[in-house]
Design a protein around this motif. Structure first.
Motif, PDB file in Angstrom:
ATOM      1  N   MET A   8      42.068  32.586  46.903  1.00 18.73           N
ATOM      2  CA  MET A   8      40.742  31.987  46.984  1.00 18.73           C
ATOM      3  C   MET A   8      40.189  32.069  48.396  1.00 18.73           C
ATOM      4  O   MET A   8      40.897  31.820  49.365  1.00 18.73           O
ATOM      5  N   PRO A   9      38.891  32.415  48.548  1.00 15.71           N
ATOM      6  CA  PRO A   9      38.281  32.458  49.867  1.00 15.71           C
ATOM      7  C   PRO A   9      37.914  31.061  50.326  1.00 15.71           C
ATOM      8  O   PRO A   9      38.001  30.097  49.561  1.00 15.71           O
ATOM      9  N   LEU A  12      32.218  28.336  49.985  1.00 16.16           N
ATOM     10  CA  LEU A  12      30.913  28.797  50.431  1.00 16.16           C
ATOM     11  C   LEU A  12      30.202  27.650  51.139  1.00 16.16           C
ATOM     12  O   LEU A  12      30.343  26.490  50.781  1.00 16.16           O
ATOM     13  N   ALA A  32      25.048  33.238  49.831  1.00 21.83           N
ATOM     14  CA  ALA A  32      26.042  32.279  49.362  1.00 21.83           C
ATOM     15  C   ALA A  32      25.442  30.965  48.858  1.00 21.83           C
ATOM     16  O   ALA A  32      25.821  30.489  47.779  1.00 21.83           O
ATOM     17  N   ALA A  49      28.872  39.616  44.619  1.00 20.39           N
ATOM     18  CA  ALA A  49      30.224  40.166  44.500  1.00 20.39           C
ATOM     19  C   ALA A  49      30.288  41.578  45.078  1.00 20.39           C
ATOM     20  O   ALA A  49      31.235  41.930  45.786  1.00 20.39           O
ATOM     21  N   LEU A  52      30.194  41.447  48.861  1.00 22.79           N
ATOM     22  CA  LEU A  52      31.514  41.089  49.400  1.00 22.79           C
ATOM     23  C   LEU A  52      32.476  42.271  49.309  1.00 22.79           C
ATOM     24  O   LEU A  52      33.244  42.537  50.231  1.00 22.79           O
ATOM     25  N   ARG A  53      32.405  42.992  48.201  1.00 22.99           N
ATOM     26  CA  ARG A  53      33.248  44.179  48.042  1.00 22.99           C
ATOM     27  C   ARG A  53      32.948  45.215  49.123  1.00 22.99           C
ATOM     28  O   ARG A  53      33.866  45.772  49.728  1.00 22.99           O
ATOM     29  N   LYS A  57      35.830  42.480  51.522  1.00 26.25           N
ATOM     30  CA  LYS A  57      36.398  41.156  51.263  1.00 26.25           C
ATOM     31  C   LYS A  57      36.807  41.117  49.794  1.00 26.25           C
ATOM     32  O   LYS A  57      36.189  40.450  48.952  1.00 26.25           O
ATOM     33  N   ALA A  60      37.706  37.770  47.792  1.00 27.03           N
ATOM     34  CA  ALA A  60      36.496  36.969  47.578  1.00 27.03           C
ATOM     35  C   ALA A  60      35.586  37.627  46.545  1.00 27.03           C
ATOM     36  O   ALA A  60      34.991  36.951  45.695  1.00 27.03           O
ATOM     37  N   VAL A  63      36.916  36.982  43.069  1.00 27.64           N
ATOM     38  CA  VAL A  63      36.592  35.630  42.587  1.00 27.64           C
ATOM     39  C   VAL A  63      35.184  35.600  42.006  1.00 27.64           C
ATOM     40  O   VAL A  63      34.939  34.988  40.953  1.00 27.64           O
ATOM     41  N   GLN A  64      34.229  36.252  42.661  1.00 26.75           N
ATOM     42  CA  GLN A  64      32.854  36.257  42.171  1.00 26.75           C
ATOM     43  C   GLN A  64      32.721  37.068  40.884  1.00 26.75           C
ATOM     44  O   GLN A  64      32.040  36.650  39.943  1.00 26.75           O
TER      45      GLN A  64
END
Length: 208
Positions: A8-9, A12, A32, A49, A52-53, A57, A60, A63-64
């Protein structure tokens, strides 16, 4: 559940850094709070997402993407993207679970079968890996490959990993045809991994 097993990041935050002269606010920092306020907005969450990719990341981002699958579990696109970042993050059991959902939604492509084979291979489950590789070749209907394959080496040319990659590419010319080795070093390997994560899951872009 997939998301429970991910790394888990940090939570937010709804606050962003103030802009100084010549500085801009990071896009992820801007988006965020909007995602927090509208967790059911599928398009917004997919955009976040992917952002972040692209920032490498991967946990993270996973997770999204997993959050999107909970909101809209019948969306193959979300499961497919979740699988790809989980493969890059080397979370192979979770990636296989995501690929199972793609299959259940009847959205499986030869690229997804290749990802499945890769996961089994990395988990040292050789019989399942061989079966999946064979299914991948069968699904490609003898047309794979019909153009050069890219092998991304996430380290600089001349190193041990680069040498191994070039030896492998040469050895695989007979069954796979031309394999182009591309060195994308930097960031401890995450730059090359990010390039593969953004590519289409069609088996034509591989990560060493």
């Amino acid at each position: 559940e997939i998301v429970a097993e991910l790394v888990m990041p940090a939570p937010l935050t709804s606050t962003s850094r103030s802009k100084g002269p010549g500085r801009s606010i990071a896009p992820a920092t801007v988006i965020a709070p909007a995602v927090e306020n509208a967790p059911g907005d599928v398009e917004l969450r997919l955009f976040f997402a992917r952002l972040l990719r692209d920032q490498r990341k991967f946990p993270a981002a996973a997770v999204q993407f997993a959050g999107v699958t909970r909101v809209k579990p019948d969306l193959p696109e979300a499961w497919s993207e979740l699988a790809s970042v989980l493969v890059i993050a080397e979370q192979y059991p979770q990636a296989l679970d995501a690929l199972d959902h793609v299959t259940q939604l009847r959205a499986e492509t030869p690229g997804h079968v290749f990802f499945r084979a890769l996961c089994f291979d990395r988990l040292k489950q050789r019989p399942q890996a061989i079966e999946a590789y064979q299914r991948f070749l069968a699904a490609a209907q003898g047309k794979f490959p019909d153009h050069p394959i890219r092998l991304i080496v996430p380290f600089s040319a001349g190193g041990v990993v680069d040498v191994v990659g070039r030896i492998w590419a040469e050895a695989m010319k007979t069954p796979l045809g031309t394999i182009v080795v591309e060195n994308q070093g930097g960031g401890g390997g995450v730059i090359g991994a990010s390039e593969v994560a953004r590519s289409q899951p069609d088996g034509y872009t591989l990560l060493l």
